[in-house]
Design an enzyme around this catalytic site. Sequence first.
Site, short mmCIF file in Angstrom:
data_model
loop_
_atom_site.label_atom_id
_atom_site.label_comp_id
_atom_site.label_asym_id
_atom_site.label_seq_id
_atom_site.Cartn_x
_atom_site.Cartn_y
_atom_site.Cartn_z
N GLU A 91 0.56 4.12 1.40
CA GLU A 91 0.80 4.89 2.89
C GLU A 91 1.95 4.20 3.48
O GLU A 91 2.57 4.81 4.06
CB GLU A 91 -0.44 4.60 3.59
CG GLU A 91 -0.31 5.23 4.87
CD GLU A 91 -1.67 5.03 5.77
OE1 GLU A 91 -1.56 5.28 7.06
OE2 GLU A 91 -2.56 5.11 5.35
N CYS B 256 -6.50 6.10 12.29
CA CYS B 256 -7.38 7.57 12.26
C CYS B 256 -8.76 7.49 12.72
O CYS B 256 -9.36 6.27 12.55
CB CYS B 256 -7.16 8.16 10.87
SG CYS B 256 -8.50 7.55 9.61
N HIS C 128 0.90 -1.20 -0.02
CA HIS C 128 0.03 -0.07 0.27
C HIS C 128 0.59 1.39 0.15
O HIS C 128 2.01 1.23 0.66
CB HIS C 128 -0.88 -0.14 1.12
CG HIS C 128 -2.08 0.97 1.15
ND1 HIS C 128 -1.74 2.24 1.61
CD2 HIS C 128 -3.28 0.99 0.62
CE1 HIS C 128 -3.11 3.00 1.26
NE2 HIS C 128 -3.92 2.18 0.78
N ASN D 177 -9.49 1.21 3.30
CA ASN D 177 -10.38 1.38 4.48
C ASN D 177 -11.82 0.48 4.05
O ASN D 177 -12.30 0.12 4.72
CB ASN D 177 -10.70 2.80 5.07
CG ASN D 177 -11.21 3.75 4.11
OD1 ASN D 177 -12.53 3.74 3.99
ND2 ASN D 177 -10.29 4.37 3.20
N SER E 72 -9.17 0.70 -2.38
CA SER E 72 -9.26 1.22 -1.05
C SER E 72 -9.16 0.59 0.12
O SER E 72 -9.89 -0.29 0.33
CB SER E 72 -10.60 2.09 -0.99
OG SER E 72 -10.84 2.52 0.30
N SER F 223 -12.99 7.50 1.27
CA SER F 223 -12.80 8.53 -0.14
C SER F 223 -13.97 8.35 -0.96
O SER F 223 -13.78 8.72 -2.16
CB SER F 223 -11.37 7.90 -0.78
OG SER F 223 -11.50 6.55 -1.00
#
Length: 215
Positions: A59, A125, A57, A155, A153, A197
Amino acid sequence: SLLIRAHGSARKTIEKADSLGLEVIDATCPMVKEIHKVVRDMDEKGYRIAVIGDYNHDEVQGIVGQIQHKAIVLENIADIEKKIPPNLKKLAVVVQSTQNLEKVLKMQDILKKRVPDLEFHNTICSPTRLKQDEIKTLPKKNDCIVVIGSKTSANTKRLYEIAKSINRNSYWVKSSADIKKDWFKGVESVGITAGASTPDKTIQEVKKHIQKITA
């Protein structure tokens, strides 16, 4: 110009852009920036760094790219046994911001028993935590669950995995075009959620489409 996406980027990418005289537009999520800061600080204090997250990923690659020393990426519980050296004394752990909280807490418990000096930073988060709390109750209250979001995605993937583990009639769609009418046969209630998102427009289109085919 170089645009840094919300997932962030490795330091060397930004440094190279600077050396080439490019304008760097940094759109890194503030929460991800905080993870970067934690990693750099703990690395300077002499801790080995581990990241709980998906290795490929963006991130996660941005997080491990904050330091010169090689960070350990832990994708699951089995990775702890495989990747954490048995004689490791100091370990600082951060978490990809969209990880599954339950899995992370289990991994934290195992790491506590394995590493004497463990600095654990639960950097999931707040919006992700709220969504995951919501998705634990939604599948119990509804006959069918529709999770909306991109297939890339992270999440959205977590939300779908949690929903599916609770209610097998859970489906992951990118848009209203992915919806199948037979999902709703004999269904009295439908729960809808979406990744962080996912555009509001897409959510509303899916909602209207479901209302139309179930009317």
